[in-house]
Structure formats: C-alpha cells, structure tokens
Scaffold this active site. Structure first.
Site, PDB file in Angstrom:
ATOM      1  N   ARG A  34     -22.557  -7.565  18.616  1.00  0.00           N
ATOM      2  CA  ARG A  34     -22.921  -8.972  18.404  1.00  0.00           C
ATOM      3  C   ARG A  34     -23.987  -9.442  19.381  1.00  0.00           C
ATOM      4  NH1 ARG A  34     -16.767 -10.813  17.129  1.00  0.00           N
ATOM      5  NH2 ARG A  34     -16.881 -10.395  14.915  1.00  0.00           N
ATOM      6  N   LYS A 217      -5.026  -6.872  -0.228  1.00  0.00           N
ATOM      7  CA  LYS A 217      -4.374  -7.966  -0.946  1.00  0.00           C
ATOM      8  C   LYS A 217      -5.234  -8.641  -1.998  1.00  0.00           C
ATOM      9  CE  LYS A 217      -1.070  -9.410   2.487  1.00  0.00           C
ATOM     10  NZ  LYS A 217      -0.772 -10.402   3.508  1.00  0.00           N
ATOM     11  N   GLY A 373     -15.399  -7.222   7.146  1.00  0.00           N
ATOM     12  CA  GLY A 373     -14.513  -6.488   8.047  1.00  0.00           C
ATOM     13  C   GLY A 373     -14.448  -4.995   7.856  1.00  0.00           C
ATOM     14  N   GLY A 396     -15.748 -13.164   7.510  1.00  0.00           N
ATOM     15  CA  GLY A 396     -15.278 -14.394   6.865  1.00  0.00           C
ATOM     16  C   GLY A 396     -16.409 -15.154   6.201  1.00  0.00           C
TER      17      GLY A 396
HETATM   18  P1  AMP Z   1      -8.650  -6.237   3.556  1.00  0.00           P
HETATM   19  O1  AMP Z   1      -8.553  -6.791   4.933  1.00  0.00           O
HETATM   20  O2  AMP Z   1      -7.874  -6.997   2.526  1.00  0.00           O
HETATM   21  O3  AMP Z   1     -10.055  -5.924   3.125  1.00  0.00           O
HETATM   22  O4  AMP Z   1      -7.870  -4.869   3.601  1.00  0.00           O
HETATM   23  C1  AMP Z   1      -8.269  -3.781   4.371  1.00  0.00           C
HETATM   24  C2  AMP Z   1      -7.077  -2.893   4.530  1.00  0.00           C
HETATM   25  O5  AMP Z   1      -6.620  -2.468   3.249  1.00  0.00           O
HETATM   26  C3  AMP Z   1      -7.311  -1.634   5.326  1.00  0.00           C
HETATM   27  O6  AMP Z   1      -6.624  -1.743   6.527  1.00  0.00           O
HETATM   28  C4  AMP Z   1      -6.747  -0.538   4.438  1.00  0.00           C
HETATM   29  O7  AMP Z   1      -5.940   0.368   5.154  1.00  0.00           O
HETATM   30  C5  AMP Z   1      -5.890  -1.293   3.455  1.00  0.00           C
HETATM   31  N1  AMP Z   1      -5.659  -0.578   2.202  1.00  0.00           N
HETATM   32  C6  AMP Z   1      -6.561  -0.110   1.338  1.00  0.00           C
HETATM   33  N2  AMP Z   1      -5.948   0.547   0.341  1.00  0.00           N
HETATM   34  C7  AMP Z   1      -4.627   0.505   0.580  1.00  0.00           C
HETATM   35  C8  AMP Z   1      -3.471   1.010  -0.098  1.00  0.00           C
HETATM   36  N3  AMP Z   1      -3.575   1.711  -1.217  1.00  0.00           N
HETATM   37  N4  AMP Z   1      -2.273   0.770   0.445  1.00  0.00           N
HETATM   38  C9  AMP Z   1      -2.165   0.039   1.585  1.00  0.00           C
HETATM   39  N5  AMP Z   1      -3.206  -0.444   2.261  1.00  0.00           N
HETATM   40  C10 AMP Z   1      -4.424  -0.222   1.769  1.00  0.00           C
END
Ligand code: AMP
Length: 416
Positions: A34, A217, A373, A396
C-alpha cells in the site's frame, strides 16, 4: 482537476493515502504494497516542488487513541520509500502549525485519523435503537464537518489516492472535498487507475464479457451477481458459494459449505439469468475432501451428487475444461474469489488453473480485472499478477463498484 494538470510548485497538498499496512508484533511492516502504491502520486508532488501532508487510517481504533495503531510506527518506512525525511504530527487535528511551517519538498505525516470518531462520523457509545441516536448522529455529522474543515485548512489542494477506502463516506475520503473547489481537488494516480480499470469492465467492457465469481458465501456476493446479470454474457459461479445453488436445484452436496436461507435467492438468480440470456456456468465435477484440511483424503464427485461425509473443496478437471473454453473466448474478464480452498495447496489447483486461463486470455487480447481480497492473493500465489490487465488493490471498494454503487470517495471529487 487531475494530478497531471495541477501545478504543485509552492503548494501544500493534503493527500489521503491508504497506509493501513499490516504490522507484526514488533510493529514492523510485513507487506508494504500500500505504501508503494501511493508513491507515484507522492513523488510527483515533491518533484514539482510541492509539500505533502499525508493522512491515513490504520486498523480499527474506534475513535480512541491506540498506540498499537499509531502511524508513527511507519514514519521511517515512508521516509525510506520516498527517499526524503518525514515529519510526524502526533495529533492529526492539531497539526496546523506543523503544516504551516512546511517548505517545498517537505513531508508531514499525520497521526491515525481514526483516533477521532469524527473521521468515520458514527456516534460512539450509543445504540442505534436508542431514541437519542438520531440526535447523536446529527451532532456527529456536524462534528465530522468541522474535523474535515480542520484537515482541509492545512493545505492548498486535496488529493485522494486511497482506493481501499473509496467506498467510505468519511471525513478524509469524502467530506473534506467540500472545502476545496473543483480546481484544487483530484484523484491520485492509483485511484485513477483503479477507477479506469473498473470502468473498462463495467462501463466499456467488450463482449463476450465473462465474470468468474468464487469464494465462500453467496450472501456476500448477491448484490454483485444481480448487477452483473445486466452486463455479462457468461457468469461462472464457482467455489464454496456454488453449493447453495446445487442444493437449491435438488442436488446432493454432502458436507459442503452452503447457506440454506439463500436458497430462494439462488433460484431467483437462476431464473433471472435465463430471462436475461446470461449463460450461468456452474461446476460439473468437484474435488471433495473427507475433512477441512490440506492432507485429507480426496475424491472427485459429480457436483450434484456428493456423498455424505465429503466436502466439496476445489473445482475438478471437467469443470475447469468448461471454464477454460468460456474464458478463452472472452474479450472482457472480471474475476473475484477463488474457485476452491486455495489456502490449502492440495486444493489450490483449480484456482491456479483459472489464474492461468485468465492470463492466457489476456495475452490473446482480452481485458482482465482481478480483485476483491482473496483473488488477489491467488494471482500473487501463482505469480501471475503481472499477466492480467489490472489487479485491484481495494477489496471492499472494488466489490461495491461492481455492485453498481457510486463510490463516495470518487463522487466527492468527480461529482458523479
Ligand atoms: P470470499 O471472501 O467470499 O471471496 O471467500 C474466499 C474464501 O472462500 C477463501 O478463503 C476460500 O478458501 C474459500 N472457499 C472457496 N471455495 C471453497 C469451498 N469449496 N469450500 C469452502 N471454502 C471455500
């Protein structure tokens, strides 16, 4: 106004930077990305004979002084990066004398803005449900204006180069801009690059346009999905969030991650995509593990038929082959979120492959934006960050921009 148009000679520029760098236990910086990101703007001002007043937040001190989040800890690192000494103002709201004494080429770093609750402008110590909240909020907004006015009084012009906080309407990111006229406020180089990259995809993207959404999610990506359905030709839904969609369609997902309460929304998205002619592409085969660990036993399942006792953790070759074809045929690519648990090397293959396809498509002339991220960590992990068109630094802020929201930090300057 732009940084290139403005003449900084003999002027004092107050620059909102994002120096919210990670520190270790000893207060040493563990990743200076950064700080490096802000250097082109800062060096330009100094080279033209301007003086710099740098302001940033660090961590979440919640409106209180917290020495662990003092920007004094990074003063020397900023000086080393700039190649010039840096003075420090231990109270960002009482720095008028130090600012007034600055000579061309000199740099003053202000203490953490968030030591003052006025920076974020949220009332402290009062619950939203409290009947007095509305009054407290009004008072805080007035105090925030005063705080921003004080910061503005230090300088002749205002530059915002902190894309990471562009989605916040804080004193230093948005409110302060009201105290400068249009000729003396501007986006910094980093911020401008970020905004242009997002526009290249969201406003001027060529077709076929493919978005790859992964991560854990659905709930955190729903607004993104909805906005993208109006823009993309292909939407690849991958990673943990895919399982909510499979369950919604009656599939067996074993122990895979999912959000039951989002099943109606998932069905809605499928319906909407059909109506809008968007090709929704899901995983067809999944690498599952017995438990959530790197060394767990692995087995490949048809994605709609994962046995109990197994958890989907990465995209299998059959899915990747489908996605490769889509990605290679795209002119615009937006990638947010890993397609598996890429933090575990044994489940990182799918994410690595996607990174390779995006890099390959870019080489063939596609415009690719990677951000939010974990997808940034992923392209870095596979050493491909310099082979995509742009890697966004603001998780974000980038997500809100692709949700279609106006970023207050940008609007305050460009008036959009
Ligand atoms: P996000 O912050 O929603 O972009 O999620 C990122 C996270 O999703 C990472 O830490 C990944 O390990 C997790 N992730 C991706 N695919 C899977 C999966 N099939 N099961 C559990 N976690 C997952």
């Amino acid at each position: 106004m732009t940084v290139d148009q403005y003449n900084f000679a003999g002027k004092k520029a107050i620059v909102r930077v994002d120096f919210n760098v990670p520190l270790n236990e000893e207060g040493k910086i563990t990743d200076d990305t950064r700080i490096r990101g802000a250097l082109p703007t800062l060096k330009h001002v100094l080279e033209q004979g301007g003086a710099l007043i740098l302001m940033s937040h660090m961590g979440k001190p919640k409106g209180k002084v917290n020495p662990k989040m003092s920007l004094g800890q990074i003063k020397d690192a900023v000086a080393a990066a700039l190649g010039t000494p840096v003075q420090f103002a231990p109270d960002c709201a009482k720095a008028a004398d130090q600012a007034a004494a600055l000579k061309p080429g000199e740099v003053l770093l202000l203490e953490n803005l968030r030591f003052y609750p006025e920076e974020e402008g949220k009332p402290v110590g009062i619950d939203k449900a409290d009947p007095a909240y509305a009054e407290a909020k009004k008072a805080m907004k007035a105090a925030q204006k005063e705080f921003a006015k004080t910061l503005a009084s230090y300088a002749d012009c205002y530059v915002n180069d902190a894309f990471g906080t562009a989605h916040r309407s804080h004193a230093s990111t948005a409110v302060i801009a009201d105290f400068f006229d249009a000729d003396s406020k501007m986006l910094g180089y980093l911020m401008e690059k970020e905004v242009n990259a997002i526009d290249s995809v969201m406003k001027n993207g060529q077709h076929p346009f493919t978005a790859i959404l992964g991560g854990s999610k659905v709930s955190s990506k729903l607004a993104v999905i909805r906005n993208l359905l109006d823009k993309v030709d292909n939407l690849i839904i991958a990673g943990g969030m895919g399982f909510t969609f499979f369950k919604a369609q009656g599939g067996r997902i074993g122990n895979s991650l999912h959000e039951d309460e989002l099943i109606p929304e998932a069905l809605n998205v499928i319906e909407e995509a059909k109506k809008k002619g968007v090709n929704l592409s899901f995983s067809v085969a999944t690498v599952a593990g017995r438990e959530f660990s790197n060394d767990t036993e692995q087995r490949i399942f048809d994605t709609h038929n994962i046995e109990d006792g197994w958890e989907g953790m990465d995209a299998a070759p059959a899915s990747l082959e489908n996605w490769r074809k889509i990605i290679m045929n795209s002119k615009t690519i937006l990638w947010n979120g890993p397609v598996g648990v890429f933090e575990f090397d044994n489940f990182a293959k799918g994410t690595g492959e996607i990174a390779k396809y995006v890099a390959e498509a870019t080489k063939n002339g596609a415009y690719s934006l990677v951000g939010g991220g974990d997808s940034v960590a992923a392209v870095n992990k596979f050493g491909l960050a310099d082979q995509v068109s742009y890697v966004s630094t603001g998780g974000g802020a980038m997500l809100e921009a692709i949700e279609g929201k106006v970023l207050p930090g940008v609007a305050a300057i460009k008036g959009e």
